[in-house]
Design an enzyme around this catalytic site. Structure first.
Site, mmCIF file in Angstrom:
data_model
loop_
_atom_site.group_PDB
_atom_site.id
_atom_site.type_symbol
_atom_site.label_atom_id
_atom_site.label_comp_id
_atom_site.label_asym_id
_atom_site.label_seq_id
_atom_site.Cartn_x
_atom_site.Cartn_y
_atom_site.Cartn_z
ATOM 1 N N SER A 168 -64.808 -9.861 37.121
ATOM 2 C CA SER A 168 -64.147 -8.871 36.275
ATOM 3 C C SER A 168 -62.859 -8.392 36.958
ATOM 4 O O SER A 168 -61.957 -9.172 37.201
ATOM 5 C CB SER A 168 -65.104 -7.715 35.985
ATOM 6 O OG SER A 168 -64.610 -6.889 34.963
ATOM 7 N N LYS A 220 -59.119 10.552 18.277
ATOM 8 C CA LYS A 220 -59.177 11.221 19.567
ATOM 9 C C LYS A 220 -60.548 11.008 20.202
ATOM 10 O O LYS A 220 -60.672 10.881 21.419
ATOM 11 C CB LYS A 220 -58.890 12.725 19.409
ATOM 12 C CG LYS A 220 -58.959 13.514 20.705
ATOM 13 C CD LYS A 220 -57.932 13.016 21.714
ATOM 14 C CE LYS A 220 -57.988 13.817 23.000
ATOM 15 N NZ LYS A 220 -57.039 13.330 24.016
#
Length: 341
Positions: A168, A220
């Protein structure tokens, strides 16, 4: 009773004085700590050639007799004299270590080490990074990768050695190297993005507990731990993950154009031997083998930037490292079950 009352009063006054002294000492320590933050650390430089030479000499003194030792020393002195006479200068190799946790905390010293070596390294030198990381936060490993990109952009040859794991975010850093060396059983890859969180909304609802989130902006807050998640929020969150994955693939493809991105950007990991076949790495070799060989023909310098930390920071860091090690230990156990069953 009067004795006990007097003793209690004396004890109270003593404790008060001790507390006052401790407060004053703590204030002095805090002020000194603030003053030291201007010079918050120092760069340690160690010549690795001396380390390898020490190992060899210790073995020679244990195995060879006096005549053999004398012959060895004579040959070494002759070779050194000829090299000096010919005016040959050995190339330099700067060695850095990066042991990554979830937050890529090692970036704090990596950035200073890179700044230091770039102040004198040229395209005739080499930088070797011994990298170990299972990945972590996207923005943290993005910054760590940018530090290695500085070396590549400066035209200084960069070699990345992976002995255990570069997955990763770890592989995001490794792919920047001009060449990647990996141990045969190291874990390589995991070019993917993952995010997960629990949701206790139904538990709260069962106990008649309301949880309200007020936001300004449609997205949001997409997914939440306590509130009720919606299909629209899940879809937006998934789109964000896909966008991050595309950036990840583009970044790897920039430095490893030989990769078949459709084949390797699936989030899978491979052992070093399989990673070599898929061109994720360039050679199967441990860092010890590579550096020991380079020490015969170059001068090796190990750089480590040591930052001064307060007591609170040291305690917090120790706790964070302990948690990271527990998580990494469980991850390694799961990986072992996957590969060895």
């Amino acid at each position: 009773m009067e004795f006990f009352a007097d003793y209690a009063g004396f004890l109270a006054r003593t404790v008060t004085v001790l507390v006052a002294i401790l407060v004053v000492l703590a204030a002095i320590a805090a002020l000194r700590g603030r003053n030291r933050r201007v010079a918050s650390g120092h760069l340690d430089v160690r010549k690795l050639n001396d380390f390898y030479k020490g190992l060899r000499e210790r073995l020679e003194h244990s195995v060879l007799d006096k005549a053999q030792l004398k012959a060895v020393h004579k040959a070494e002195a002759k070779a050194a004299k000829q090299s000096k006479k010919a005016g040959k200068h050995k190339p330099r190799v700067f060695v850095l270590d990066f042991e990554g946790d979830i937050k890529a905390s090692a970036t704090d010293h990596l950035r200073h080490e890179v700044t230091a070596l770039l102040s004198m390294a040229t395209d005739k030198d080499e930088v070797v990074v011994r990298l170990e990381s299972g990945g972590g936060m996207v923005h943290s490993y993005g910054l760590a990768s940018s530090q290695l990109a500085r070396i590549r952009d400066a035209g200084v040859p960069l070699t990345v050695c992976v002995d255990k794991v570069a997955a990763s975010g770890g592989y995001m850093m490794a792919c920047i190297g001009d060449k990647i060396l990996a141990a045969p059983f190291s874990i390589i890859g995991s070019i993917g993005v993952v995010a997960q969180l629990p949701n206790v909304h139904r538990l709260l609802k069962k106990h008649d507990i309301d949880f309200e989130v007020l936001t300004a902006g449609e997205y949001k807050r997409t997914l939440t731990v306590f509130g009720e998640n919606t299909d629209k929020g899940r879809q937006k969150f998934q789109e964000d993950l896909e966008a991050t994955h595309e950036l990840f693939k583009g970044f790897v493809g920039r430095y490893r154009s030989q990769l078949d991105m459709a084949e390797i950007a699936t989030g899978e990991v491979w052992l070093g031997t399989a990673a070599l076949e898929k061109k994720l790495v360039d050679e199967l070799r441990t860092s010890d083998e590579y550096l020991a060989a380079r020490a015969k023909e170059a001068e090796l310098f190990h750089l480590h930037y040591a930052a001064r930390k307060s007591l609170q920071e040291r305690v917090g860091l120790a706790a964070s490292v302990a948690i990271d090690r527990v998580l990494l230990s469980w991850w390694e156990r799961l990986s072992q079950q996957r590969f060895w069953q």
